[in-house]
Scaffold this motif. Sequence first.
Motif, short mmCIF file in Angstrom:
data_model
loop_
_atom_site.label_atom_id
_atom_site.label_comp_id
_atom_site.label_asym_id
_atom_site.label_seq_id
_atom_site.Cartn_x
_atom_site.Cartn_y
_atom_site.Cartn_z
N SER A 209 0.82 -1.22 0.00
CA SER A 209 0.00 0.00 0.00
C SER A 209 0.84 1.26 0.00
CB SER A 209 -0.91 0.02 1.24
OG SER A 209 -1.65 -1.16 1.35
N ASP A 210 0.29 2.31 -0.59
CA ASP A 210 0.86 3.64 -0.43
C ASP A 210 0.52 4.20 0.95
OD1 ASP A 210 2.02 3.70 -2.92
OD2 ASP A 210 0.35 4.75 -3.87
N ARG A 211 -0.63 3.76 1.49
CA ARG A 211 -1.07 4.23 2.80
C ARG A 211 -1.97 3.16 3.42
NH1 ARG A 211 -0.05 9.21 5.72
NH2 ARG A 211 -1.74 9.52 7.19
N LEU A 212 -1.77 2.91 4.70
CA LEU A 212 -2.60 1.98 5.46
C LEU A 212 -3.09 2.73 6.68
CD1 LEU A 212 -3.66 -0.91 5.71
CD2 LEU A 212 -1.53 -1.54 6.85
N GLN A 213 -4.40 2.85 6.81
CA GLN A 213 -5.01 3.70 7.84
C GLN A 213 -5.90 2.85 8.74
OE1 GLN A 213 -4.12 6.89 7.48
NE2 GLN A 213 -5.44 8.09 8.84
N VAL A 214 -5.90 3.16 10.04
CA VAL A 214 -6.78 2.46 10.98
C VAL A 214 -7.69 3.47 11.65
CG1 VAL A 214 -5.16 0.57 11.40
CG2 VAL A 214 -5.10 2.59 12.88
N ALA A 215 -8.85 3.00 12.10
CA ALA A 215 -9.80 3.82 12.85
C ALA A 215 -9.92 3.26 14.25
CB ALA A 215 -11.17 3.83 12.16
N GLU A 216 -9.97 4.15 15.24
CA GLU A 216 -10.04 3.74 16.64
C GLU A 216 -11.14 4.51 17.36
OE1 GLU A 216 -5.62 2.65 18.19
OE2 GLU A 216 -6.00 4.77 17.81
N GLU A 217 -11.66 3.88 18.39
CA GLU A 217 -12.53 4.56 19.35
C GLU A 217 -12.15 4.10 20.74
OE1 GLU A 217 -17.12 5.87 19.70
OE2 GLU A 217 -16.77 3.72 19.50
N ALA A 225 -8.27 0.53 6.42
CA ALA A 225 -8.38 0.64 4.97
C ALA A 225 -7.00 0.88 4.39
CB ALA A 225 -9.33 1.77 4.57
N ALA A 226 -6.82 0.47 3.14
CA ALA A 226 -5.56 0.66 2.44
C ALA A 226 -5.79 1.45 1.16
CB ALA A 226 -4.90 -0.68 2.15
N LEU A 227 -4.73 2.11 0.71
CA LEU A 227 -4.74 2.86 -0.54
C LEU A 227 -3.55 2.37 -1.36
CD1 LEU A 227 -6.27 5.40 -1.81
CD2 LEU A 227 -4.31 6.73 -1.03
N TRP A 228 -3.81 1.90 -2.59
CA TRP A 228 -2.71 1.37 -3.40
C TRP A 228 -2.85 1.82 -4.85
CZ3 TRP A 228 -4.46 -2.13 -7.11
CH2 TRP A 228 -5.68 -2.75 -6.86
N PRO A 229 -1.74 1.90 -5.58
CA PRO A 229 -1.75 2.46 -6.94
C PRO A 229 -2.22 1.48 -8.00
CG PRO A 229 0.48 1.83 -6.36
CD PRO A 229 -0.36 1.56 -5.14
N SER A 230 -3.00 1.99 -8.95
CA SER A 230 -3.44 1.21 -10.11
C SER A 230 -3.55 2.14 -11.29
CB SER A 230 -4.80 0.55 -9.83
OG SER A 230 -5.29 -0.10 -10.99
N GLY A 231 -2.61 2.04 -12.20
CA GLY A 231 -2.59 2.97 -13.33
C GLY A 231 -2.43 4.40 -12.85
N GLN A 232 -3.33 5.27 -13.29
CA GLN A 232 -3.28 6.67 -12.89
C GLN A 232 -4.11 6.95 -11.65
OE1 GLN A 232 -1.18 8.82 -14.50
NE2 GLN A 232 -0.62 6.90 -15.54
N ALA A 233 -4.72 5.91 -11.08
CA ALA A 233 -5.60 6.08 -9.92
C ALA A 233 -5.01 5.44 -8.68
CB ALA A 233 -6.97 5.48 -10.22
N LEU A 250 -12.38 6.85 7.15
CA LEU A 250 -11.17 6.21 6.60
C LEU A 250 -10.93 6.64 5.16
CD1 LEU A 250 -11.69 2.64 8.09
CD2 LEU A 250 -9.68 4.09 8.50
N VAL A 251 -11.98 6.68 4.34
CA VAL A 251 -11.83 7.10 2.95
C VAL A 251 -11.35 8.54 2.88
CG1 VAL A 251 -13.03 7.55 0.78
CG2 VAL A 251 -13.53 5.47 2.07
N ALA A 252 -11.95 9.42 3.68
CA ALA A 252 -11.56 10.83 3.67
C ALA A 252 -10.10 10.99 4.07
CB ALA A 252 -12.46 11.63 4.59
#
Length: 314
Positions: A209-217, A225-233, A250-252
């Motif tokens: 991943s380019d970024r791996l994010q966690v949510a806590e309470e 959630a993870a964010l990873w590259p695919s083509g131009q997106a 998480l998306v935001a």
Amino acid sequence: MHSPSPRSLVDLPIRRLNRGDLVPCADLCEDRGWPRDEHRWGLLLSAGTGYGIDAPDGKGLAATCLTMPYGSDFTAVGMMLVAGRYARQGIGRRLMRHVMERAGDTPLTLYATEQGQPLYEDLGFSPVGRAERVGGRFEAVGPGGSPAVSASASPSSSAVPASGLPSSASSSVTTRPAAADDLQTMVRLDLPVFGTDRTHLLARLPAFSDRLQVAEEHGELVGYAALWPSGQAEVVGPLIARDTATAEALVAALAATTDRPLRADVDARHKELLGWLTEHGLEPLSRTTVMTYGIPDLPGDAARRFAPLTVATG
């Protein structure tokens, strides 16, 4: 020179793919109008098993298919691709039959395109759900100046109406980049949501991943959630969250880390999240049908399973 007849095509040998096939696999994706995605192929071939048929004209691969095993619970099937010049000649069916034979009694699942669904139905797969692919530039401020994530502490409506499970996110939910010692907690959270152990995939997420994010309470992990590259997106996936509001947070957070367009394959039952993504700039791109073979439905908790890592991994 004449092209091989359909009979000779379906007699071509099937072999295991390896990392040396990354470029031919990417070439085949490009041939079918998909992003080349060598990065994704690297993950899939390291965590799963790839099968391929070499093109009889000597130009790369004629077809590919990828299986991602989850013990004896089920195996996900993906990356079923046939070069355009060999399409509709039985080669895809041959490869799928080979995969099904290798799976034995292990149930199978896949995401079918509209074009591929008739083949899978003919092979005995049944539709059990749908995913909506959305993509575009994420706008941090929605219509009317609304922020990407509302500060309201009031519960939102049910993320998956059919489940009867209400959302319960509050303003005390926070997100942050994942740390190395979060992995075991992520695996524990993921197991009942996905329905089987996918440690072999999650352990690869930090490097993939380019970024791996966690949510806590209150110090408890309630999503990741993870964010990873695919083509131009950049692809958002997997997206696992306690409720819709946590998924939105998480998306935001991930969107704020990139200038590229986003893409996600969202379980179609999560209409609230899909509506929110549309309000913030993403548009419907395509849809796929979730299908199973040898199992009546996917295991796990659909109320907390918002998007897969990639449709190839289930």
